[in-house]
Write a protein that holds these residues in place. Sequence first.
Motif, mmCIF file in Angstrom:
data_model
loop_
_atom_site.group_PDB
_atom_site.id
_atom_site.type_symbol
_atom_site.label_atom_id
_atom_site.label_comp_id
_atom_site.label_asym_id
_atom_site.label_seq_id
_atom_site.Cartn_x
_atom_site.Cartn_y
_atom_site.Cartn_z
ATOM 1 N N UNK A 277 5.533 -17.322 0.505
ATOM 2 C CA UNK A 277 6.248 -16.718 1.477
ATOM 3 C C UNK A 277 5.686 -15.168 1.548
ATOM 4 N N UNK A 278 5.380 -14.786 2.684
ATOM 5 C CA UNK A 278 4.827 -13.422 2.715
ATOM 6 C C UNK A 278 6.021 -12.501 3.215
ATOM 7 N N UNK A 279 6.209 -11.274 2.303
ATOM 8 C CA UNK A 279 6.980 -10.408 2.657
ATOM 9 C C UNK A 279 6.643 -9.349 2.435
ATOM 10 N N UNK A 280 6.888 -8.090 3.333
ATOM 11 C CA UNK A 280 6.332 -7.035 3.455
ATOM 12 C C UNK A 280 6.811 -6.092 2.212
ATOM 13 N N UNK A 281 5.977 -5.272 1.431
ATOM 14 C CA UNK A 281 6.564 -4.339 0.468
ATOM 15 C C UNK A 281 7.139 -3.070 0.911
ATOM 16 N N UNK A 282 7.524 -2.829 2.145
ATOM 17 C CA UNK A 282 8.193 -1.698 2.569
ATOM 18 C C UNK A 282 9.640 -1.779 2.641
ATOM 19 N N UNK A 283 10.185 -3.067 2.293
ATOM 20 C CA UNK A 283 11.584 -3.274 2.353
ATOM 21 C C UNK A 283 12.340 -3.515 3.468
ATOM 22 N N UNK A 284 11.599 -3.974 4.465
ATOM 23 C CA UNK A 284 12.037 -4.279 5.893
ATOM 24 C C UNK A 284 12.733 -5.592 5.920
ATOM 25 N N UNK A 285 11.995 -6.364 5.077
ATOM 26 C CA UNK A 285 12.471 -7.759 5.137
ATOM 27 C C UNK A 285 13.729 -8.150 4.053
ATOM 28 N N UNK A 286 14.593 -8.751 4.169
ATOM 29 C CA UNK A 286 15.688 -9.276 3.499
ATOM 30 C C UNK A 286 15.322 -10.348 2.608
ATOM 31 N N UNK A 287 15.280 -10.421 1.225
ATOM 32 C CA UNK A 287 15.027 -11.644 0.752
ATOM 33 C C UNK A 287 16.214 -12.704 0.970
ATOM 34 N N UNK A 288 17.074 -12.291 1.039
ATOM 35 C CA UNK A 288 18.499 -13.275 1.431
ATOM 36 C C UNK A 288 18.228 -14.299 2.288
ATOM 37 N N UNK A 289 17.183 -14.105 3.207
ATOM 38 C CA UNK A 289 16.903 -14.993 4.321
ATOM 39 C C UNK A 289 15.744 -16.044 3.799
ATOM 40 N N UNK A 290 15.119 -15.888 2.779
ATOM 41 C CA UNK A 290 14.227 -16.603 2.050
ATOM 42 C C UNK A 290 14.555 -18.249 2.117
ATOM 43 N N UNK A 291 15.874 -18.288 1.644
ATOM 44 C CA UNK A 291 16.384 -19.567 1.642
ATOM 45 C C UNK A 291 16.327 -20.387 2.875
ATOM 46 N N UNK A 292 16.449 -19.843 4.016
ATOM 47 C CA UNK A 292 16.334 -20.309 5.180
ATOM 48 C C UNK A 292 14.968 -20.515 5.825
ATOM 49 N N UNK B 173 0.873 -1.162 0.000
ATOM 50 C CA UNK B 173 0.089 -0.070 -0.104
ATOM 51 C C UNK B 173 0.753 1.355 0.030
ATOM 52 N N UNK B 174 0.837 1.913 -1.198
ATOM 53 C CA UNK B 174 1.638 3.202 -1.340
ATOM 54 C C UNK B 174 3.103 2.708 -1.246
ATOM 55 N N UNK B 175 3.693 1.952 -1.471
ATOM 56 C CA UNK B 175 5.149 1.525 -1.717
ATOM 57 C C UNK B 175 5.927 1.800 -2.815
ATOM 58 N N UNK B 176 5.571 3.087 -3.621
ATOM 59 C CA UNK B 176 6.321 3.406 -4.792
ATOM 60 C C UNK B 176 7.912 3.651 -4.609
ATOM 61 N N UNK B 177 8.154 3.854 -3.284
ATOM 62 C CA UNK B 177 9.479 4.081 -2.982
ATOM 63 C C UNK B 177 10.314 2.843 -2.687
ATOM 64 N N UNK B 178 9.847 1.594 -2.296
ATOM 65 C CA UNK B 178 10.279 0.545 -1.793
ATOM 66 C C UNK B 178 10.386 -0.732 -2.992
ATOM 67 N N UNK B 179 8.981 -0.669 -3.607
ATOM 68 C CA UNK B 179 8.543 -2.112 -4.579
ATOM 69 C C UNK B 179 9.419 -2.300 -5.499
ATOM 70 N N UNK B 180 9.897 -1.586 -6.240
ATOM 71 C CA UNK B 180 10.880 -1.867 -7.297
ATOM 72 C C UNK B 180 12.192 -2.540 -6.901
ATOM 73 N N UNK B 181 12.780 -1.908 -5.868
ATOM 74 C CA UNK B 181 14.003 -2.406 -5.391
ATOM 75 C C UNK B 181 13.686 -4.001 -4.850
ATOM 76 N N UNK B 182 12.564 -4.123 -3.920
ATOM 77 C CA UNK B 182 12.264 -5.320 -3.576
ATOM 78 C C UNK B 182 11.967 -6.575 -4.632
ATOM 79 N N UNK B 183 11.148 -6.028 -5.786
ATOM 80 C CA UNK B 183 10.970 -6.976 -6.624
ATOM 81 C C UNK B 183 11.932 -7.385 -7.433
ATOM 82 N N UNK B 184 13.180 -6.549 -7.641
ATOM 83 C CA UNK B 184 14.322 -6.704 -8.179
ATOM 84 C C UNK B 184 15.329 -7.926 -7.515
#
Length: 236
Positions: free
Chosen positions: A81-96, A10-21
């Motif tokens: 996997x549930x991951x917030x769109x605000x960039x606080x969660x690091x995808x590097x931990x998804x494997x764990x 919700x209103x994550x224009x400043x974070x969503x692109x970096x997270x998706x990448x």
Amino acid sequence: MKILAIIPAYNEEGNIERLVNKLTQLDIDTLVINDCSTDSTVQICKNMRTNYIDLPVNLGIGGAVQTGYLYASRHNYDIAIQIDGDGQHDPAYIELLVDSIINHQADLVIGSRYIKKEGFQSSLMRRIGIKHFTYLIKMLTNKTVTDPTSGFRACNKKVINFFAAKYPVDYPEPETIVTLLRNNLVVKEIPVVMNERSNGISSINSIKAVYYMIKVSLAIIIDRLRNQDKEIAEHV
């Protein structure tokens, strides 16, 4: 295995692109749930050709996340996997996160910032709420969950289908933990480091945090008492 990352936004224009990448570098599918944002979140998803659902009305975190679980259930995903769109969660931990699911050691795995207590530890009011829910869950289930409000989670197909059918509306994480434990499903935590939000503002302020803490606590207790009455009636 088919793995889907569900990103409520919700209103994550400043974070969503970096997270998706970051997520596209992993061998998983992604799904952004645009919860009727008023900024350019959905346009960014279109420009990136990211898989997204554009909700016609704002459903809040519970409705947005359940939309993702409904999608995962209907498309036969093995892990969500549930991951917030605000960039606080690091995808590097998804494997764990998914490792314990793949090895059948847990039904739900939560990324907790309070096991090693490294990185961003959240606001004072949120920390108070977290400690409150940790105590409440311990009292009701005899299970210690250090970060019960964490939205960084992975679950198996059984939980996907469970959440697709029933999911709380407000501040859903603590309530879903109690529900899963009550149904004899295995909940596990792993240590993660979370980041501070770099852009935008959280939709939960101090007043809302207190409101949700009271509301969710009552919902958890009432649900527990209701089901306790059912268990007693079944044995009479």
